[in-house]
Design an enzyme around this catalytic site. Structure first.
Site, mmCIF file in Angstrom:
data_model
loop_
_atom_site.group_PDB
_atom_site.id
_atom_site.type_symbol
_atom_site.label_atom_id
_atom_site.label_comp_id
_atom_site.label_asym_id
_atom_site.label_seq_id
_atom_site.Cartn_x
_atom_site.Cartn_y
_atom_site.Cartn_z
ATOM 1 N N HIS A 67 -5.217 -6.097 -10.847
ATOM 2 C CA HIS A 67 -3.821 -5.354 -10.461
ATOM 3 C C HIS A 67 -2.801 -5.519 -11.572
ATOM 4 O O HIS A 67 -2.174 -4.315 -12.048
ATOM 5 C CB HIS A 67 -3.163 -5.762 -9.176
ATOM 6 C CG HIS A 67 -3.860 -5.202 -8.058
ATOM 7 N ND1 HIS A 67 -3.662 -3.801 -7.390
ATOM 8 C CD2 HIS A 67 -4.918 -5.441 -7.134
ATOM 9 C CE1 HIS A 67 -4.316 -3.592 -6.529
ATOM 10 N NE2 HIS A 67 -5.175 -4.809 -6.281
ATOM 11 N N HIS A 96 0.744 -1.362 -0.101
ATOM 12 C CA HIS A 96 0.033 -0.031 0.158
ATOM 13 C C HIS A 96 0.886 1.332 -0.042
ATOM 14 O O HIS A 96 0.449 2.178 -0.375
ATOM 15 C CB HIS A 96 -0.818 -0.116 1.355
ATOM 16 C CG HIS A 96 -2.201 -1.032 1.204
ATOM 17 N ND1 HIS A 96 -2.853 -1.455 2.062
ATOM 18 C CD2 HIS A 96 -2.581 -1.416 -0.023
ATOM 19 C CE1 HIS A 96 -3.859 -2.023 1.461
ATOM 20 N NE2 HIS A 96 -3.733 -2.328 0.126
#
Length: 399
Positions: free
Chosen positions: A384, A255
């Site tokens: 992703h 993240h």
């Protein structure tokens, strides 16, 4: 890793091929002709293992990757498959009585009626990229989703998005999380690119500055995952549960990398010096603390003290490194970021990309061994890696 291989990783056709290898794994087997929407669960070879689960995030991610295929001038089925998902989103995920979108269905029946910011962020992302791809009806979905997020999720008192409501919007959760805000930032940037409306860009800017600045300052510079209602860190929430799909415990290096990417994506449209410096800081901190020097790949989670507590390698983390490092390399002109890019892409090419059946393995051990024959369960869809390759193509000015 040789020089020829590193050149391939930056080749337009190679990157496009990676996206379509993913799409070809899922299509047409993911199209649910009986119930609508998409089938989400597959084993490594594409055998269906779950026909029933319809997840708001999974539905949205499928819309996203098929819209991406349409944007890249893929076969006609890309646009058709994206429209198929957008119709299911509106017909079954959307709450006709209260508005908003249900989080999970079984076939066409609601099994989780909660209204979650994370899910709405992906629906906004999906409808925005679908609008760019010319999918019919996408514009109305974008407008409705932004209206919902403004009315129910955005908390003007603190300047962040709240997390969760019940079906009727009468009771909200006290939990606050950075993950939903991060994906709202991504969705808002995409909505801006789809519409040109500055309101989306301004909100994305506001979120990026606050999360990577004020929130991270509370926790030593990296972005913590969980917060209390007043946006002070909650160090106990989900303690040591690093496998929660949406609310994992710890500092998640992936993240930090994802925010690094978003800052330079934002920089493309509204450039300020702090964006690059903060992007570099987040990326390099994550790499230094979490890249596995022995087996390759990035560890999944760190304790509040910064020690590794989850040594597994997750596919989406590697994809985000590929995207962020390419943006940093092209922005700075520093070869070191191409080194990070090549090392990560080479690692993924060896361990994560399934060269036999297509798509990426979801999770590997520290020693890079798959845990099972499972290739994809809701809400994976390989969004992703597909979006990472798209971002690299943009960074390299192929698009």
């Amino acid at each position: 890793m040789n020089a020829e291989q590193t050149l391939i990783f930056k080749d337009k056709e190679y990157l496009r091929e990676q996206i379509f290898n993913i799409l070809s794994f899922y299509y047409p087997r993911c199209i649910d002709k009986k119930n609508g929407g998409y089938i989400n669960g597959f084993l490594r070879d594409g055998t269906i293992m779950d026909e029933e689960t319809k997840h708001l995030v999974g539905t949205s991610r499928f819309i996203y990757i098929f819209s991406l295929g349409a944007l890249l001038d893929g076969p006609a089925w890309c646009k058709k498959a994206a429209h198929h998902g957008l119709q299911f989103l509106e017909d079954y995920h959307r709450d006709k009585e209260n508005n908003g979108y249900f989080f999970e269905l079984e076939n066409q029946e609601v099994v989780d009626s909660s209204k979650q910011a994370y899910g709405h962020a992906f629906a906004l992302l999906a409808s925005s990229i679908a609008l760019q791809a010319g999918i019919p009806g996408a514009g109305d979905v974008v407008n409705n989703l932004f209206s919902i997020t403004e009315q129910y999720f955005y908390d003007s008192k603190y300047g962040y998005y709240m997390e969760e409501w019940n079906e009727g919007w009468t009771k909200s959760s006290s939990y606050r999380g950075q993950n939903a805000n991060m994906h709202m930032c991504e969705a808002l940037l995409t909505a801006f690119e789809a519409t040109g409306d500055e309101k989306y860009l301004n909100r994305a800017y506001h979120l990026a500055r606050r999360v990577t600045g004020e929130l991270a300052e509370q926790t030593g510079g990296m972005v913590w995952e969980h917060f209390k209602e007043d946006w002070t860190p909650d160090w106990e929430y989900n303690k040591m549960d690093t496998k929660d799909e949406f609310r994992p415990y710890g500092f998640v290096p992936g993240h930090q990398i994802e925010w690094s990417k978003l800052l330079l994506w934002l920089d493309r449209h509204k450039s300020e010096p702090w964006m690059l410096s903060r992007s570099k800081e987040l990326f390099l901190t994550a790499w230094k603390r979490a890249w596995d020097q022995s087996f390759g790949g990035m560890y999944y989670s760190l304790s509040p003290e910064g020690t590794v507590i989850d040594h597994d390698k997750n596919y989406w983390v590697m994809a985000e490194i590929i995207a962020a490092s390419s943006l940093l390399a092209t922005k700075t002109g520093e070869d070191s970021f191409w080194d990070y890019y090549n090392e990560t892409f080479s690692y993924c090419n060896e361990h994560f990309i399934d060269h036999t059946y297509g798509a990426w393995y979801p999770l590997l051990s520290e020693q890079n061994k798959p845990y099972s024959e499972e290739k994809s369960s809701a809400p994976k869809t390989d969004y992703h890696p597909a979006s990472a390759c798209y971002q690299v193509m943009r960074a390299l000015s192929f698009l």
